[in-house]
Enzyme design. Structure first.
Site, mmCIF file in Angstrom:
data_model
loop_
_atom_site.group_PDB
_atom_site.id
_atom_site.type_symbol
_atom_site.label_atom_id
_atom_site.label_comp_id
_atom_site.label_asym_id
_atom_site.label_seq_id
_atom_site.Cartn_x
_atom_site.Cartn_y
_atom_site.Cartn_z
ATOM 1 N N GLU A 54 -7.437 18.851 -37.717
ATOM 2 C CA GLU A 54 -6.818 19.214 -38.999
ATOM 3 C C GLU A 54 -7.231 20.638 -39.388
ATOM 4 O O GLU A 54 -8.427 20.922 -39.562
ATOM 5 C CB GLU A 54 -7.229 18.210 -40.086
ATOM 6 C CG GLU A 54 -6.365 18.356 -41.318
ATOM 7 C CD GLU A 54 -6.573 17.245 -42.341
ATOM 8 O OE1 GLU A 54 -6.959 16.126 -41.975
ATOM 9 O OE2 GLU A 54 -6.329 17.526 -43.531
ATOM 10 N N LYS A 105 -10.322 9.745 -48.065
ATOM 11 C CA LYS A 105 -9.817 10.373 -46.834
ATOM 12 C C LYS A 105 -10.399 11.785 -46.725
ATOM 13 O O LYS A 105 -10.798 12.233 -45.650
ATOM 14 C CB LYS A 105 -8.288 10.396 -46.841
ATOM 15 C CG LYS A 105 -7.655 10.710 -45.482
ATOM 16 C CD LYS A 105 -7.576 12.192 -45.170
ATOM 17 C CE LYS A 105 -6.930 12.448 -43.814
ATOM 18 N NZ LYS A 105 -6.809 13.878 -43.517
ATOM 19 N N ASP A 165 -19.720 6.530 -32.887
ATOM 20 C CA ASP A 165 -18.568 5.624 -32.950
ATOM 21 C C ASP A 165 -17.913 5.762 -34.333
ATOM 22 O O ASP A 165 -18.372 5.182 -35.309
ATOM 23 C CB ASP A 165 -19.090 4.199 -32.719
ATOM 24 C CG ASP A 165 -17.997 3.154 -32.757
ATOM 25 O OD1 ASP A 165 -16.917 3.433 -33.301
ATOM 26 O OD2 ASP A 165 -18.239 2.052 -32.250
ATOM 27 N N HIS A 179 -3.910 25.630 -47.784
ATOM 28 C CA HIS A 179 -3.442 25.072 -46.518
ATOM 29 C C HIS A 179 -2.348 25.922 -45.870
ATOM 30 O O HIS A 179 -2.097 25.798 -44.694
ATOM 31 C CB HIS A 179 -2.859 23.671 -46.761
ATOM 32 C CG HIS A 179 -3.909 22.613 -46.872
ATOM 33 N ND1 HIS A 179 -3.710 21.328 -46.432
ATOM 34 C CD2 HIS A 179 -5.160 22.634 -47.349
ATOM 35 C CE1 HIS A 179 -4.792 20.611 -46.665
ATOM 36 N NE2 HIS A 179 -5.688 21.386 -47.228
HETATM 37 P P1 NDP Z 1 -26.872 1.088 -26.538
HETATM 38 O O1 NDP Z 1 -26.518 -0.239 -26.046
HETATM 39 O O2 NDP Z 1 -26.599 2.237 -25.641
HETATM 40 O O3 NDP Z 1 -28.410 1.019 -26.972
HETATM 41 C C1 NDP Z 1 -29.175 2.109 -27.291
HETATM 42 C C2 NDP Z 1 -30.433 1.980 -26.521
HETATM 43 O O4 NDP Z 1 -31.100 3.214 -26.490
HETATM 44 C C3 NDP Z 1 -31.421 1.046 -27.169
HETATM 45 O O5 NDP Z 1 -31.092 -0.263 -26.945
HETATM 46 C C4 NDP Z 1 -32.703 1.467 -26.505
HETATM 47 O O6 NDP Z 1 -32.837 0.774 -25.267
HETATM 48 C C5 NDP Z 1 -32.470 2.936 -26.166
HETATM 49 N N1 NDP Z 1 -33.332 3.833 -26.936
HETATM 50 C C6 NDP Z 1 -34.044 4.866 -26.422
HETATM 51 N N2 NDP Z 1 -34.717 5.500 -27.377
HETATM 52 C C7 NDP Z 1 -34.476 4.856 -28.534
HETATM 53 C C8 NDP Z 1 -34.911 5.039 -29.887
HETATM 54 N N3 NDP Z 1 -35.760 6.020 -30.220
HETATM 55 N N4 NDP Z 1 -34.444 4.218 -30.819
HETATM 56 C C9 NDP Z 1 -33.577 3.228 -30.515
HETATM 57 N N5 NDP Z 1 -33.136 2.988 -29.245
HETATM 58 C C10 NDP Z 1 -33.570 3.802 -28.263
HETATM 59 O O7 NDP Z 1 -26.194 1.407 -27.903
HETATM 60 P P2 NDP Z 1 -26.263 0.627 -29.234
HETATM 61 O O8 NDP Z 1 -26.932 -0.702 -29.131
HETATM 62 O O9 NDP Z 1 -26.826 1.568 -30.228
HETATM 63 O O10 NDP Z 1 -24.746 0.344 -29.507
HETATM 64 C C11 NDP Z 1 -23.847 1.402 -29.764
HETATM 65 C C12 NDP Z 1 -22.636 1.248 -28.890
HETATM 66 O O11 NDP Z 1 -22.046 -0.039 -29.077
HETATM 67 C C13 NDP Z 1 -21.577 2.237 -29.240
HETATM 68 O O12 NDP Z 1 -21.024 2.729 -28.035
HETATM 69 C C14 NDP Z 1 -20.539 1.414 -29.971
HETATM 70 O O13 NDP Z 1 -19.274 1.980 -29.845
HETATM 71 C C15 NDP Z 1 -20.635 0.081 -29.275
HETATM 72 N N6 NDP Z 1 -20.216 -1.127 -29.961
HETATM 73 C C16 NDP Z 1 -19.884 -1.153 -31.298
HETATM 74 C C17 NDP Z 1 -19.520 -2.344 -31.900
HETATM 75 C C18 NDP Z 1 -19.195 -2.341 -33.358
HETATM 76 O O14 NDP Z 1 -19.351 -1.339 -34.026
HETATM 77 N N7 NDP Z 1 -18.750 -3.467 -33.924
HETATM 78 C C19 NDP Z 1 -19.480 -3.598 -31.155
HETATM 79 C C20 NDP Z 1 -19.906 -3.450 -29.785
HETATM 80 C C21 NDP Z 1 -20.239 -2.257 -29.223
HETATM 81 P P3 NDP Z 1 -34.290 0.344 -24.746
HETATM 82 O O15 NDP Z 1 -34.951 -0.322 -25.917
HETATM 83 O O16 NDP Z 1 -33.998 -0.596 -23.645
HETATM 84 O O17 NDP Z 1 -34.976 1.594 -24.348
#
Ligand code: NDP
Length: 408
Positions: free
Chosen positions: A73, A244, A260, A357
């Protein structure tokens, strides 16, 4: 009906796409491919490009930031920078953010009271089960912190799990915890229909405020901004447009940082309707002859997780933002939302939104109708002098310039 598209080789996919759409295989074959992003989604075709720019003048909690914004935009980045400049002259934004994400176990049960009591009685054990499903989150100081029943009707119950997901948005973390809990409930004979994160992240709120004195913004204009914000509190039609404008700013930074934006959008709008009426997410009022703005919005953005780690541009943008944590990122993003809102309201209540705009609109129209970007400097002022800034006048100017080029 197309079956098994995802199993075809790239060449076979392009041929099938060409057959069903009429777009030539040669055209499709020229589309650039990125090896990483090709693995990121199903049925990858190419990358869709959106411009990225830098908004300036953001001062949040005393720290200055430049802000990368991804948006198609034309007026968004200029408006964000203008709003931020006004607030910067007044000392900057104050912001704070907290991060607890909610997951839900949803069930139909005729024994809602008994199940609720069982959850209350077994809270400690249930939290242990949740944390055991993703132990590293607790190790880094977060993890599942609360579990509580929330009756929805006589026979429907939500058991809510609150999790500190630290630097991550936590969708996958929470869903993993919830699925472990579902198994635990089912071992007790309690059937669970759904185990899933809630995007109404009302425990992950960011609050941003600013106070602008009369020396920075004319008092009559300030009053009009306060009046305009009142309409967004009482009328959902106005509130939708008010919000918006806020999301114009928020989404652009959410995208730039690889977050996301559907999650942020759904959370923001659900929060805007939390008392049953959809309202503006920000308010503006005059206090002690100063214009005070406040935005409260769920912003569970992350610096890790999802596709952030594999998106080089998101990594660079996080570096440009110079933030230390996901909460600080949320605070800057909230400030962008409030700045955007201020600039939009100021324009609407003074010269009208179209004035600012127009130049950008003229540019977009000329490019859309085939003017080379190198000719914009000459063409834009000419289009602005026309009685209307529309396709017909843009085409007329392009035609005149083409003729002139041929004649020379
Ligand atoms: P991930 O599954 O990629 O998890 C992030 C991972 O990063 C953590 O589980 C952790 O793994 C690791 N990590 C490393 N450093 C840190 C820190 N300092 N703090 C926290 N975690 C850390 O992503 P999310 O669980 O965050 O989920 C986000 C994704 O899920 C997005 O892509 C989203 O689009 C999607 N999604 C969204 C939904 C919704 O909004 N309804 C539904 C389903 C999916 P570890 O502890 O093993 O190191």
């Amino acid at each position: 009906m197309i079956e098994g598209y995802h199993r075809l080789s790239r060449q076979a996919q392009l041929e099938l796409l060409s057959e069903v759409t009429g777009v030539g295989v040669a055209t499709l074959a020229k589309l650039p491919i990125d090896a990483v992003r090709q693995q990121q989604i199903e049925n990858y075709l190419t990358d869709f490009r959106v411009p990225e720019g830098i908004a300036v003048n953001f001062k949040v909690n005393g720290r200055e930031h430049v802000v990368p914004m991804v948006t198609e935009e034309p007026s968004v980045i200029a408006a964000a920078s203008n709003g931020a400049k006004l607030v910067c002259q007044a000392g900057g934004f104050q912001a704070h953010s907290k991060r607890l994400m909610r997951g839900q176990l949803l069930m139909n049960t005729k024994t809602s009271i008994e199940v609720s009591q069982w959850v209350v009685d077994h809270q400690k054990h249930l939290l242990e089960v949740a944390n055991a499903a993703h132990p590293s989150m607790q190790k880094r100081g977060g993890g599942a912190l609360k579990i509580m029943p929330r009756p929805l009707s006589a026979t429907q119950l939500s058991v809510d799990l609150l999790v500190d997901t630290k630097e991550a948005m936590g969708a996958n973390t929470i869903n993993t915890m919830l699925e472990a809990l579902k198994t635990e409930f089912e071992m007790e004979g309690i059937a669970v229909e759904m185990a899933i994160l809630s995007n109404l992240a009302d425990q992950a709120l960011t609050t941003v405020t600013c106070t602008i004195p009369e020396t920075v913004i004319d008092s009559a204009v300030a009053q009009k901004i306060a009046d305009a914000s009142e309409f967004a509190q009482i009328d959902p039609y106005r509130a939708a447009t008010h919000n918006k404008g806020i999301m114009n700013g928020i989404d652009a930074v959410v995208m730039a940082t690889g977050n996301d934006w559907r999650a942020i959008e759904s959370g923001a709008h659900a929060f805007a309707a939390r008392d049953g009426q959809y309202r503006g997410l920000s308010t503006w009022q005059i206090v002690d002859q100063q214009l005070q703005g406040q935005l409260v919005v769920p912003l569970p953005v992350a610096t890790v997780g999802g596709s952030i780690g594999i998106n080089e541009q998101a990594q660079l943008n996080l570096e440009l933002l110079q933030i230390d944590s996901a909460n600080q990122l949320a605070e800057v993003i909230g400030a962008v939302g409030l700045a955007q809102n201020l600039a939009a309201l100021k324009a609407i209540v003074t010269e009208g939104i179209q004035h600012g705009h127009m130049r950008l609109q003229a540019k977009s129209l000329l490019l859309e109708h085939g003017l080379p970007a190198t000719k914009l400097n000459e063409a834009v002022p000419r289009l602005l002098k026309e009685p209307r800034i529309d396709s017909a006048h843009a085409q007329k100017i392009i035609e005149q310039m083409r003729k002139k080029d041929l004649d020379e």
